[in-house]
Enzyme design. Sequence first.
Site, PDB file in Angstrom:
ATOM      1  N   LYS A 128       0.901  -4.860  71.944  1.00  0.00           N
ATOM      2  CA  LYS A 128       2.336  -5.130  71.979  1.00  0.00           C
ATOM      3  C   LYS A 128       3.138  -3.982  71.363  1.00  0.00           C
ATOM      4  CE  LYS A 128       4.302  -8.331  73.159  1.00  0.00           C
ATOM      5  NZ  LYS A 128       4.962  -8.560  74.493  1.00  0.00           N
ATOM      6  N   GLY A 168       5.642 -18.783  81.683  1.00  0.00           N
ATOM      7  CA  GLY A 168       5.646 -18.592  80.241  1.00  0.00           C
ATOM      8  C   GLY A 168       6.738 -19.407  79.562  1.00  0.00           C
ATOM      9  N   ASP A 199       5.662 -10.425  65.909  1.00  0.00           N
ATOM     10  CA  ASP A 199       5.410 -10.142  64.497  1.00  0.00           C
ATOM     11  C   ASP A 199       4.050  -9.497  64.274  1.00  0.00           C
ATOM     12  OD1 ASP A 199       4.697 -12.989  65.299  1.00  0.00           O
ATOM     13  OD2 ASP A 199       3.540 -12.791  63.446  1.00  0.00           O
ATOM     14  N   TYR A 251       0.197 -10.569  77.986  1.00  0.00           N
ATOM     15  CA  TYR A 251      -1.122 -11.094  77.648  1.00  0.00           C
ATOM     16  C   TYR A 251      -0.987 -11.629  76.225  1.00  0.00           C
ATOM     17  CZ  TYR A 251      -6.205 -11.068  76.757  1.00  0.00           C
ATOM     18  OH  TYR A 251      -7.493 -11.416  76.460  1.00  0.00           O
ATOM     19  N   TYR A 284      -4.325  -7.551  70.104  1.00  0.00           N
ATOM     20  CA  TYR A 284      -3.080  -8.065  70.667  1.00  0.00           C
ATOM     21  C   TYR A 284      -1.877  -7.346  70.068  1.00  0.00           C
ATOM     22  CZ  TYR A 284       0.972 -11.128  71.182  1.00  0.00           C
ATOM     23  OH  TYR A 284       2.236 -11.606  71.412  1.00  0.00           O
TER      24      TYR A 284
END
Length: 296
Positions: free
Chosen positions: A128, A10, A101, A60, A124
């Site tokens: 998170k 990453g 964000d 992810y 998503y």
Amino acid sequence: MKLLVTGRDGQVAQALSKCASDTVEIVCVGRPELDLLDPASIKTQVEAHRPDVVINPAAYTAVDKAESEPELACAINRDGAGYVAEAAARIGVPIIQISTDYVFRGDKPSPYTEDDATDPQGAYGASKLAGEQAVAAANPTHSILRTAWVYAPWGNNFAKTMLRLAGDRDVVRVVADQHGTPTYAPDIADGILAVARKMLAEKEASDWRGVFHMTNSGATSWAGFAEEIFARSSERGGASAGVEPITTADYPTPAKRPANSRLHTAKFTNVFSHTLPDWREGVIRFCDQAHGKTRD
């Protein structure tokens, strides 16, 4: 100071790996040795390495694909994050969790603060946010760092895509009605190190525990970001193109993007005595790296 980082490939993990020094040991562990879908592997690696701080940037991150794979996104971003925090708590060390964000609705006219209500608009962001909650529940010694618009000279990201497109196009169409702060992964790594140092220097303090917003300074639109990339690339003899501003409606995507991704970072600066540079400085360093001028 020994830091265990989840993931190897990453953008943030790679940036952290480059921060190793005589006083900072960085251990990046990814699949198959450490898999966020496998709690046993997480427990094994954390206990084997016995770090001073665990950092979890692995996630992810396929925002659009998450709309058709919400269960997988949650399994990694919620459950996996919780497993990492639990493993850290088991050996008595703090965790730094990287968030986004996308936990906000994205329609506030000013930058979001840590006290603003969360309201993710897609799978998503929901995964998170659930990860933030799982981390907080599993390990009271945590710092959750929300960031945005991450890019680096490595990995897949907007800045690299722009340079690639400029290689064969004279004009690139880019959304101009979404605003946020491009945040350079090496600057994120520096911010994470500032957090880790405070955690270890002031173990009993409470001010470093909780949620913080951490991005580069300033803000722009995606179109403005592209223009800056092309301008700095052109100065270095690299690919460049014109930018045609378009609206979000002109570029539909499966996942809804926040119109406002700006995050207020004063709390982070006050607590950790660290401020990330202006976003334009990150673009300069990115273009230097992309054109072989320097090394981050």
